[in-house]
Design a protein around this motif. Sequence first.
Motif, PDB file in Angstrom:
ATOM      1  N   LEU A  32       0.806  -1.204   0.122  1.00 50.78           N
ATOM      2  CA  LEU A  32      -0.107   0.045   0.007  1.00 50.78           C
ATOM      3  C   LEU A  32       1.115   1.271   0.081  1.00 50.78           C
ATOM      4  CD1 LEU A  32      -3.178   1.121   0.348  1.00 50.78           C
ATOM      5  CD2 LEU A  32      -2.402   1.149   2.796  1.00 50.78           C
ATOM      6  N   GLY A  33       0.422   2.469  -0.625  1.00 51.82           N
ATOM      7  CA  GLY A  33       0.941   3.515  -0.588  1.00 51.82           C
ATOM      8  C   GLY A  33       2.005   4.014  -1.712  1.00 51.82           C
ATOM      9  N   PRO A  34       2.463   5.372  -1.168  1.00 49.68           N
ATOM     10  CA  PRO A  34       2.076   6.102  -0.254  1.00 49.68           C
ATOM     11  C   PRO A  34       0.424   6.559  -0.696  1.00 49.68           C
ATOM     12  CG  PRO A  34       3.431   7.280  -1.640  1.00 49.68           C
ATOM     13  CD  PRO A  34       3.638   5.689  -1.958  1.00 49.68           C
ATOM     14  N   LEU A  35      -0.471   6.750   0.438  1.00 51.60           N
ATOM     15  CA  LEU A  35      -1.757   7.003   0.318  1.00 51.60           C
ATOM     16  C   LEU A  35      -2.028   7.978   1.328  1.00 51.60           C
ATOM     17  CD1 LEU A  35      -4.660   5.884  -0.796  1.00 51.60           C
ATOM     18  CD2 LEU A  35      -4.606   4.719   1.209  1.00 51.60           C
ATOM     19  N   ASP A  36      -2.682   8.881   0.381  1.00 54.92           N
ATOM     20  CA  ASP A  36      -3.162  10.390   1.187  1.00 54.92           C
ATOM     21  C   ASP A  36      -4.704  10.291   1.131  1.00 54.92           C
ATOM     22  OD1 ASP A  36      -0.888  11.394   1.865  1.00 54.92           O
ATOM     23  OD2 ASP A  36      -0.483  12.381   0.089  1.00 54.92           O
ATOM     24  N   LEU A  37      -5.599  10.362   2.015  1.00 51.50           N
ATOM     25  CA  LEU A  37      -6.898  10.260   1.889  1.00 51.50           C
ATOM     26  C   LEU A  37      -7.658  11.020   3.226  1.00 51.50           C
ATOM     27  CD1 LEU A  37      -9.372   8.723   0.818  1.00 51.50           C
ATOM     28  CD2 LEU A  37      -9.172   6.977   2.504  1.00 51.50           C
ATOM     29  N   ASP A  38      -8.522  11.815   2.447  1.00 55.44           N
ATOM     30  CA  ASP A  38      -9.392  12.437   3.479  1.00 55.44           C
ATOM     31  C   ASP A  38     -10.970  12.122   3.352  1.00 55.44           C
ATOM     32  OD1 ASP A  38      -8.091  15.084   4.998  1.00 55.44           O
ATOM     33  OD2 ASP A  38      -7.200  14.784   2.815  1.00 55.44           O
ATOM     34  N   VAL A  39     -11.738  11.399   4.480  1.00 50.18           N
ATOM     35  CA  VAL A  39     -13.107  11.204   4.423  1.00 50.18           C
ATOM     36  C   VAL A  39     -13.572  12.296   5.497  1.00 50.18           C
ATOM     37  CG1 VAL A  39     -14.667   9.420   4.834  1.00 50.18           C
ATOM     38  CG2 VAL A  39     -12.360   8.792   4.096  1.00 50.18           C
ATOM     39  N   LYS A  40     -14.619  13.033   4.837  1.00 52.97           N
ATOM     40  CA  LYS A  40     -15.482  13.746   5.801  1.00 52.97           C
ATOM     41  C   LYS A  40     -16.389  13.185   6.586  1.00 52.97           C
ATOM     42  CE  LYS A  40     -17.162  16.430   2.375  1.00 52.97           C
ATOM     43  NZ  LYS A  40     -17.684  17.537   1.737  1.00 52.97           N
ATOM     44  N   ARG A  41     -16.808  13.737   7.611  1.00 57.01           N
ATOM     45  CA  ARG A  41     -17.712  13.226   8.706  1.00 57.01           C
ATOM     46  C   ARG A  41     -19.207  13.095   8.177  1.00 57.01           C
ATOM     47  NH1 ARG A  41     -16.327  17.367  13.819  1.00 57.01           N
ATOM     48  NH2 ARG A  41     -13.994  16.530  13.931  1.00 57.01           N
ATOM     49  N   GLY A  42     -19.745  11.961   8.090  1.00 52.61           N
ATOM     50  CA  GLY A  42     -20.946  11.848   7.580  1.00 52.61           C
ATOM     51  C   GLY A  42     -20.862  11.313   6.141  1.00 52.61           C
ATOM     52  N   GLU A  43     -19.901  11.098   5.472  1.00 54.65           N
ATOM     53  CA  GLU A  43     -19.469  10.743   4.038  1.00 54.65           C
ATOM     54  C   GLU A  43     -19.459   9.270   3.982  1.00 54.65           C
ATOM     55  OE1 GLU A  43     -16.746  12.280   0.390  1.00 54.65           O
ATOM     56  OE2 GLU A  43     -15.866  12.176   2.446  1.00 54.65           O
ATOM     57  N   PHE A  44     -20.211   8.992   2.902  1.00 50.93           N
ATOM     58  CA  PHE A  44     -20.312   7.369   2.397  1.00 50.93           C
ATOM     59  C   PHE A  44     -19.001   7.120   1.236  1.00 50.93           C
ATOM     60  CE2 PHE A  44     -22.656   3.472   2.498  1.00 50.93           C
ATOM     61  CZ  PHE A  44     -21.749   2.807   1.978  1.00 50.93           C
ATOM     62  N   VAL A  45     -17.725   6.569   1.512  1.00 54.57           N
ATOM     63  CA  VAL A  45     -16.911   6.560   0.628  1.00 54.57           C
ATOM     64  C   VAL A  45     -16.571   5.070   0.332  1.00 54.57           C
ATOM     65  CG1 VAL A  45     -14.495   6.931   0.153  1.00 54.57           C
ATOM     66  CG2 VAL A  45     -15.863   8.646   1.086  1.00 54.57           C
ATOM     67  N   SER A  46     -16.441   4.542  -0.954  1.00 54.29           N
ATOM     68  CA  SER A  46     -16.121   3.403  -1.371  1.00 54.29           C
ATOM     69  C   SER A  46     -14.590   3.353  -1.844  1.00 54.29           C
ATOM     70  CB  SER A  46     -16.981   2.818  -2.489  1.00 54.29           C
ATOM     71  OG  SER A  46     -18.114   2.353  -1.632  1.00 54.29           O
ATOM     72  N   LEU A  47     -13.913   2.368  -1.333  1.00 54.34           N
ATOM     73  CA  LEU A  47     -12.656   1.855  -1.991  1.00 54.34           C
ATOM     74  C   LEU A  47     -12.554   0.983  -2.938  1.00 54.34           C
ATOM     75  CD1 LEU A  47     -10.281   2.035   1.102  1.00 54.34           C
ATOM     76  CD2 LEU A  47     -11.005   3.957  -0.204  1.00 54.34           C
ATOM     77  N   LEU A  48     -12.277   1.247  -4.125  1.00 53.27           N
ATOM     78  CA  LEU A  48     -12.557   0.142  -5.313  1.00 53.27           C
ATOM     79  C   LEU A  48     -11.487  -0.133  -6.020  1.00 53.27           C
ATOM     80  CD1 LEU A  48     -14.727  -1.219  -7.295  1.00 53.27           C
ATOM     81  CD2 LEU A  48     -14.582   0.888  -8.619  1.00 53.27           C
ATOM     82  N   GLY A  49     -11.157  -1.619  -6.119  1.00 49.99           N
ATOM     83  CA  GLY A  49      -9.814  -1.934  -6.893  1.00 49.99           C
ATOM     84  C   GLY A  49      -9.809  -3.238  -7.007  1.00 49.99           C
ATOM     85  N   PRO A  50      -8.644  -3.904  -7.634  1.00 48.14           N
ATOM     86  CA  PRO A  50      -8.508  -5.101  -7.904  1.00 48.14           C
ATOM     87  C   PRO A  50      -8.144  -6.013  -6.649  1.00 48.14           C
ATOM     88  CG  PRO A  50      -6.890  -4.076  -8.899  1.00 48.14           C
ATOM     89  CD  PRO A  50      -7.711  -3.087  -8.532  1.00 48.14           C
ATOM     90  N   SER A  51      -7.930  -7.175  -6.586  1.00 47.18           N
ATOM     91  CA  SER A  51      -7.617  -8.008  -5.349  1.00 47.18           C
ATOM     92  C   SER A  51      -6.277  -7.737  -5.110  1.00 47.18           C
ATOM     93  CB  SER A  51      -7.910  -9.436  -5.699  1.00 47.18           C
ATOM     94  OG  SER A  51      -9.145  -9.861  -5.693  1.00 47.18           O
ATOM     95  N   GLY A  52      -5.650  -7.556  -3.982  1.00 46.57           N
ATOM     96  CA  GLY A  52      -4.383  -7.306  -3.560  1.00 46.57           C
ATOM     97  C   GLY A  52      -3.935  -6.153  -3.702  1.00 46.57           C
ATOM     98  N   CYS A  53      -4.734  -5.059  -4.056  1.00 53.51           N
ATOM     99  CA  CYS A  53      -4.374  -3.516  -4.236  1.00 53.51           C
ATOM    100  C   CYS A  53      -4.225  -2.848  -3.001  1.00 53.51           C
ATOM    101  CB  CYS A  53      -5.229  -2.801  -5.294  1.00 53.51           C
ATOM    102  SG  CYS A  53      -6.977  -2.394  -4.367  1.00 53.51           S
TER     103      CYS A  53
END
Length: 268
Positions: A32-53
Amino acid sequence: MVESTVPEADASSSAVRLRGVTKTYDSGVMALGPLDLDVKRGEFVSLLGPSGCGKSTALRIIAGLAAPSIGTVELAHHDTERRGSHRIGFVFQEPTLMPWATVRDNVRLPLKLARAPVADAEMRIGAALDQVGLAEFARAYPRELSGGMKMRVSLARALVTDPDILLMDEPFAALDEITRFRLNNDLLSLWRDLHKTVIFVTHSVFESVYLSERVIVMTARPGRIGAEFRITSTEPRGEEFRTSAEYAAFCREVSRALAPSYAGQAGA
């Protein structure tokens, strides 16, 4: 419309902030990474990707079940006056229910571990079972439940501590399509009612677009953010959205962004 770029969130509005997060295993494999990620309060976020990502790895790092090799993870502070509340609830790929325990006792487990007062625990368990539509199955055992019902128990167990952040690791992947659609609808209803921050891991373009306010497409290992899409639609979403030209257009755009992640993968 689909927006392929999303501005960085203000720190004060973020439930989750990852900065420069990487995960390298003892074998030397960088997952993994480097990964920068912000998720806001109350937000619905999906992480989508192939196996092993690294999708599930990112989720486990956010939950504190694994440590990043490098980087920082910041979670918003929850209300310390909420007795017995936990910052995070986690729904795993498998329900992992105790076969010897009733539905009620399976949901009770995190409260028992937290030594919550009995009266408070009973109230929370009843509320959680009501939320997932299983109140009448409180005395049933896992062997008596369908796959979808078992996953509802797992969801109730995650909700019973009233978490601020709900992490879900491909919870519906093994279910039949009809059950999966129904649980998608029920999850959206719960999210609207409870105002939780949800981070949802999936392999499905169709599921990610249907559920999410934002879809994050991850690259092949080591997992990074390859693209982001803001999914806008008339709320609440339902079958009308699922069969609309708008939904199909979103799915096409996300699929195009995902395609390079599968390029060159064996068996993909």
